[in-house]
Scaffold this motif. Sequence first.
Motif, mmCIF file in Angstrom:
data_model
loop_
_atom_site.group_PDB
_atom_site.id
_atom_site.type_symbol
_atom_site.label_atom_id
_atom_site.label_comp_id
_atom_site.label_asym_id
_atom_site.label_seq_id
_atom_site.Cartn_x
_atom_site.Cartn_y
_atom_site.Cartn_z
ATOM 1 N N MET A 60 0.818 -1.225 0.000
ATOM 2 C CA MET A 60 0.000 0.000 0.000
ATOM 3 C C MET A 60 0.851 1.274 0.000
ATOM 4 S SD MET A 60 -3.123 -0.042 -0.415
ATOM 5 C CE MET A 60 -3.651 1.569 0.173
ATOM 6 N N ALA A 61 2.038 1.188 0.610
ATOM 7 C CA ALA A 61 2.878 2.383 0.709
ATOM 8 C C ALA A 61 3.188 2.958 -0.685
ATOM 9 C CB ALA A 61 4.175 2.049 1.442
ATOM 10 N N ILE A 62 3.213 2.081 -1.697
ATOM 11 C CA ILE A 62 3.503 2.571 -3.058
ATOM 12 C C ILE A 62 2.346 3.458 -3.525
ATOM 13 C CG2 ILE A 62 3.869 1.894 -5.470
ATOM 14 C CD1 ILE A 62 5.284 -0.625 -4.449
ATOM 15 N N GLN A 63 1.114 2.951 -3.375
ATOM 16 C CA GLN A 63 -0.056 3.769 -3.755
ATOM 17 C C GLN A 63 -0.087 5.075 -2.969
ATOM 18 O OE1 GLN A 63 -1.412 0.048 -3.774
ATOM 19 N NE2 GLN A 63 -3.449 0.459 -4.623
ATOM 20 N N GLU A 64 0.151 4.939 -1.661
ATOM 21 C CA GLU A 64 0.127 6.123 -0.783
ATOM 22 C C GLU A 64 1.111 7.188 -1.264
ATOM 23 O OE1 GLU A 64 -1.646 6.998 1.800
ATOM 24 O OE2 GLU A 64 -2.887 5.206 1.692
ATOM 25 N N HIS A 65 2.272 6.727 -1.708
ATOM 26 C CA HIS A 65 3.307 7.681 -2.119
ATOM 27 C C HIS A 65 2.834 8.563 -3.269
ATOM 28 C CE1 HIS A 65 7.236 9.404 -2.635
ATOM 29 N NE2 HIS A 65 7.203 9.105 -3.925
ATOM 30 N N PHE A 66 2.006 7.983 -4.159
ATOM 31 C CA PHE A 66 1.565 8.752 -5.324
ATOM 32 C C PHE A 66 0.189 9.385 -5.124
ATOM 33 C CE2 PHE A 66 4.744 5.820 -7.099
ATOM 34 C CZ PHE A 66 5.564 6.752 -7.721
ATOM 35 N N ASN A 67 -0.387 9.204 -3.942
ATOM 36 C CA ASN A 67 -1.694 9.810 -3.644
ATOM 37 C C ASN A 67 -1.516 11.276 -3.294
ATOM 38 O OD1 ASN A 67 -3.912 8.271 -3.920
ATOM 39 N ND2 ASN A 67 -3.953 7.518 -1.802
ATOM 40 N N PRO A 68 -2.270 12.175 -3.940
ATOM 41 C CA PRO A 68 -2.183 13.573 -3.540
ATOM 42 C C PRO A 68 -2.581 13.716 -2.061
ATOM 43 C CG PRO A 68 -3.474 13.325 -5.552
ATOM 44 C CD PRO A 68 -3.233 11.949 -5.022
ATOM 45 N N LEU A 72 -1.164 17.856 3.697
ATOM 46 C CA LEU A 72 0.287 18.034 3.796
ATOM 47 C C LEU A 72 0.720 19.264 2.988
ATOM 48 C CD1 LEU A 72 3.198 17.085 4.473
ATOM 49 C CD2 LEU A 72 3.056 15.531 2.522
ATOM 50 N N LEU A 73 0.125 19.412 1.788
ATOM 51 C CA LEU A 73 0.495 20.558 0.944
ATOM 52 C C LEU A 73 0.151 21.870 1.645
ATOM 53 C CD1 LEU A 73 -0.636 19.311 -2.592
ATOM 54 C CD2 LEU A 73 1.680 19.413 -1.667
ATOM 55 N N ALA A 74 -1.051 21.921 2.244
ATOM 56 C CA ALA A 74 -1.480 23.144 2.939
ATOM 57 C C ALA A 74 -0.535 23.446 4.101
ATOM 58 C CB ALA A 74 -2.918 22.978 3.441
ATOM 59 N N ARG A 75 -0.153 22.413 4.836
ATOM 60 C CA ARG A 75 0.741 22.599 5.979
ATOM 61 C C ARG A 75 2.096 23.156 5.528
ATOM 62 N NH1 ARG A 75 -0.346 17.707 7.868
ATOM 63 N NH2 ARG A 75 1.710 16.776 7.598
ATOM 64 N N LEU A 76 2.618 22.598 4.438
ATOM 65 C CA LEU A 76 3.922 23.066 3.939
ATOM 66 C C LEU A 76 3.829 24.528 3.494
ATOM 67 C CD1 LEU A 76 5.086 19.914 1.920
ATOM 68 C CD2 LEU A 76 6.097 20.783 4.029
ATOM 69 N N GLU A 77 2.720 24.863 2.778
ATOM 70 C CA GLU A 77 2.528 26.251 2.319
ATOM 71 C C GLU A 77 2.470 27.189 3.529
ATOM 72 O OE1 GLU A 77 2.765 27.266 -0.627
ATOM 73 O OE2 GLU A 77 2.085 25.719 -2.032
#
Length: 291
Positions: A60-68, A72-77
Amino acid sequence: MIRKAVIPAAGFGTRFLPFTKSVPKEMIPLVDKPVIQYVVEEAVAAGITDILIVVSSGKMAIQEHFNPDPGLLARLEDNGRSALADELRAIDRMARLHFVYQQELKGLGDAVLQARGFVGDEPFAVLLGDTVTTSEVSPVIGQLCAVSRQKGASVVALEEVPWEKTSRYGVIDGTAVAESVYKVKTFIEKPSPDEAPSNLAIAARYVFTPEIFGFLENTIPGKGGEIQLTDAMREMVRTIPMYGCRFDGRRHDIGDKLEFIKATVEFSLKRPEFRDNVGVWLKDLSTRLED
Ligand code: UTP
């Protein structure tokens, strides 16, 4: 134009235990990116737009890696880390990714067979999900696609290996037809150096015409009940021309611990933010080893 690629990533990863007990080997990082991301990037750089990743349970970690991950994006911004957010967005947009499950791990040939519906009736690329390639010239899979387009045929990546090590690889018997291009007579699995017709080993990248599926379907399981891709290729080349391309570049089989260690150091030397520090440390280490 070859538009589709298949990345087999369902295997056990026995060579990399105990790490692979709970983490897919395709998620092993080189510096800060998992192997599978390098593989997807190679395909995208060669113009491939649709990628099928063959997975199994526990991956599953592979799918998770490519899941938007909008959170996380909002937190980084919010934290002023837009550059990192952009890098993650770029992963999400790389290609149309598809996933299929290999129900039973019956070998690489069986993993490729799972892609039949996805591929349909056009040539397609296969990139092993645990192997990264590098080239100063162009993406390795792109080099194979170019030969495939020119010949209208299937093409396997070839790498020259030391003669004394041919018994670790599948090699070709073939004739050179152009610079770095060989017409394959047959494929030989793990020949001893005195039996090997060449030291050109099959190297983790392929382009196939869809006829391969018929041959895979008729391949009798070999060692460990596995359907070997090489067995299907050997049958196919008896009636359908196939080529080998000695690519410009290198491959790193990250499923192998020693290759992983070497690649980690080499890849860190390519990164401007680490190059100097790693270089100094390496020199210091080699002096200590000489003492
Ligand atoms: P390997 O030959 O390295 O086999 O697979 P493996 O089982 O994964 O690893 P070891 O040898 O036990 O350590 C080459 C590629 O083919 C995939 C693997 O995930 C890897 O990317 N593969 C292999 C499958 O997708 N399905 C399989 O049944 C076997």
